[in-house]
Design a protein around this motif. Sequence first.
Motif, PDB file in Angstrom:
ATOM      1  N   ARG A 131       0.819  -1.201   0.000  1.00 57.29           N
ATOM      2  CA  ARG A 131       0.000   0.000   0.000  1.00 57.29           C
ATOM      3  C   ARG A 131       0.863   1.266   0.000  1.00 57.29           C
ATOM      4  O   ARG A 131       1.985   1.268   0.510  1.00 57.29           O
ATOM      5  CB  ARG A 131      -0.918   0.030   1.233  1.00 57.29           C
ATOM      6  N   ILE A 132       0.280   2.349  -0.555  1.00 56.87           N
ATOM      7  CA  ILE A 132       0.902   3.671  -0.558  1.00 56.87           C
ATOM      8  C   ILE A 132      -0.090   4.630   0.082  1.00 56.87           C
ATOM      9  O   ILE A 132      -1.254   4.697  -0.342  1.00 56.87           O
ATOM     10  CB  ILE A 132       1.232   4.127  -1.989  1.00 56.87           C
ATOM     11  N   THR A 133       0.337   5.352   1.100  1.00 54.70           N
ATOM     12  CA  THR A 133      -0.529   6.325   1.754  1.00 54.70           C
ATOM     13  C   THR A 133       0.119   7.704   1.693  1.00 54.70           C
ATOM     14  O   THR A 133       1.348   7.834   1.704  1.00 54.70           O
ATOM     15  CB  THR A 133      -0.814   5.959   3.223  1.00 54.70           C
ATOM     16  N   VAL A 134      -0.733   8.720   1.637  1.00 53.02           N
ATOM     17  CA  VAL A 134      -0.262  10.100   1.552  1.00 53.02           C
ATOM     18  C   VAL A 134      -1.040  10.940   2.559  1.00 53.02           C
ATOM     19  O   VAL A 134      -2.269  10.814   2.669  1.00 53.02           O
ATOM     20  CB  VAL A 134      -0.467  10.658   0.130  1.00 53.02           C
ATOM     21  N   ILE A 199      -4.846   7.189   8.895  1.00 51.99           N
ATOM     22  CA  ILE A 199      -4.033   6.820   7.732  1.00 51.99           C
ATOM     23  C   ILE A 199      -3.841   5.312   7.664  1.00 51.99           C
ATOM     24  O   ILE A 199      -3.997   4.687   6.600  1.00 51.99           O
ATOM     25  CB  ILE A 199      -2.684   7.553   7.776  1.00 51.99           C
ATOM     26  N   VAL A 200      -3.525   4.700   8.787  1.00 52.83           N
ATOM     27  CA  VAL A 200      -3.339   3.243   8.816  1.00 52.83           C
ATOM     28  C   VAL A 200      -4.652   2.535   8.497  1.00 52.83           C
ATOM     29  O   VAL A 200      -4.681   1.542   7.765  1.00 52.83           O
ATOM     30  CB  VAL A 200      -2.769   2.812  10.177  1.00 52.83           C
ATOM     31  N   ALA A 201      -5.770   3.062   9.000  1.00 50.83           N
ATOM     32  CA  ALA A 201      -7.073   2.474   8.688  1.00 50.83           C
ATOM     33  C   ALA A 201      -7.369   2.568   7.192  1.00 50.83           C
ATOM     34  O   ALA A 201      -7.910   1.624   6.589  1.00 50.83           O
ATOM     35  CB  ALA A 201      -8.174   3.169   9.483  1.00 50.83           C
ATOM     36  N   ALA A 202      -7.007   3.690   6.574  1.00 56.35           N
ATOM     37  CA  ALA A 202      -7.230   3.847   5.134  1.00 56.35           C
ATOM     38  C   ALA A 202      -6.409   2.836   4.338  1.00 56.35           C
ATOM     39  O   ALA A 202      -6.857   2.326   3.307  1.00 56.35           O
ATOM     40  CB  ALA A 202      -6.884   5.267   4.707  1.00 56.35           C
ATOM     41  N   ALA A 203      -5.210   2.533   4.815  1.00 55.23           N
ATOM     42  CA  ALA A 203      -4.368   1.540   4.145  1.00 55.23           C
ATOM     43  C   ALA A 203      -4.958   0.135   4.242  1.00 55.23           C
ATOM     44  O   ALA A 203      -4.606  -0.739   3.446  1.00 55.23           O
ATOM     45  CB  ALA A 203      -2.961   1.552   4.742  1.00 55.23           C
TER      46      ALA A 203
END
Length: 218
Positions: A131-134, A199-203
């Motif tokens: 995964r990539i998060t921003v 952010i971690v939840a979105a990933a």
Amino acid sequence: MSSPVVIVVAAGPGVSGSVARLLASQGWRVGLLGSDEGAVRELADSIPSADDGVRWAVADVTDEPAARAAVTRLADGFGRIDLLHFNPSAYRGSDPLQLTVDELLADVAVGVGALLTSVQAARPFMSDGARITVTGSMAADEPSAGAASLGVQKAGVRNLVHSVDARLSADGIRAVSVTVRGVLSAEGAFTPDRVAAAIVAAARQDPSAWRTEVPYSG
């Protein structure tokens, strides 16, 4: 199987540091990339780890060869990347009548262009499920005239995330921008730790219902 790895680009004491500490507490290995050696070293020292669970590197994210080499070096050391978290942006207190084209482009190189460098360097180490998060911002939709380049950066990086996800989704690699709709604070819903958790939840979204932008409103 070895424990998962997160590489944090523009690692420091705020949201990026909270992302690193949260995942480390869940057994992840952590790679930190930042431009300030003192800040990166301090963050690394604050993350409890066993063996070689935390690595760090120093590079200017706008220096493409140096940033690419730093991401590659961290990934080589771990042998994989399961999550790439991109955090940088440039704040400049200039309105549209003060901001020069060169200044705007320099800021966009930090907040948008460096994502290209980071993703391209990380891709050989990412596989299905990575995964990539921003870290996004409401400035993308509600820009401040007093800091005109920030809104451009946040709108641009969110748009780029859509393209990155479209390019990599067939390989099982997904990207998401988390739009933080509030101001970071020491207490309440917008502490760095609360934003990091979002952010971690979105990933960890269900891939079958994946969203490339997730708002966080507290």
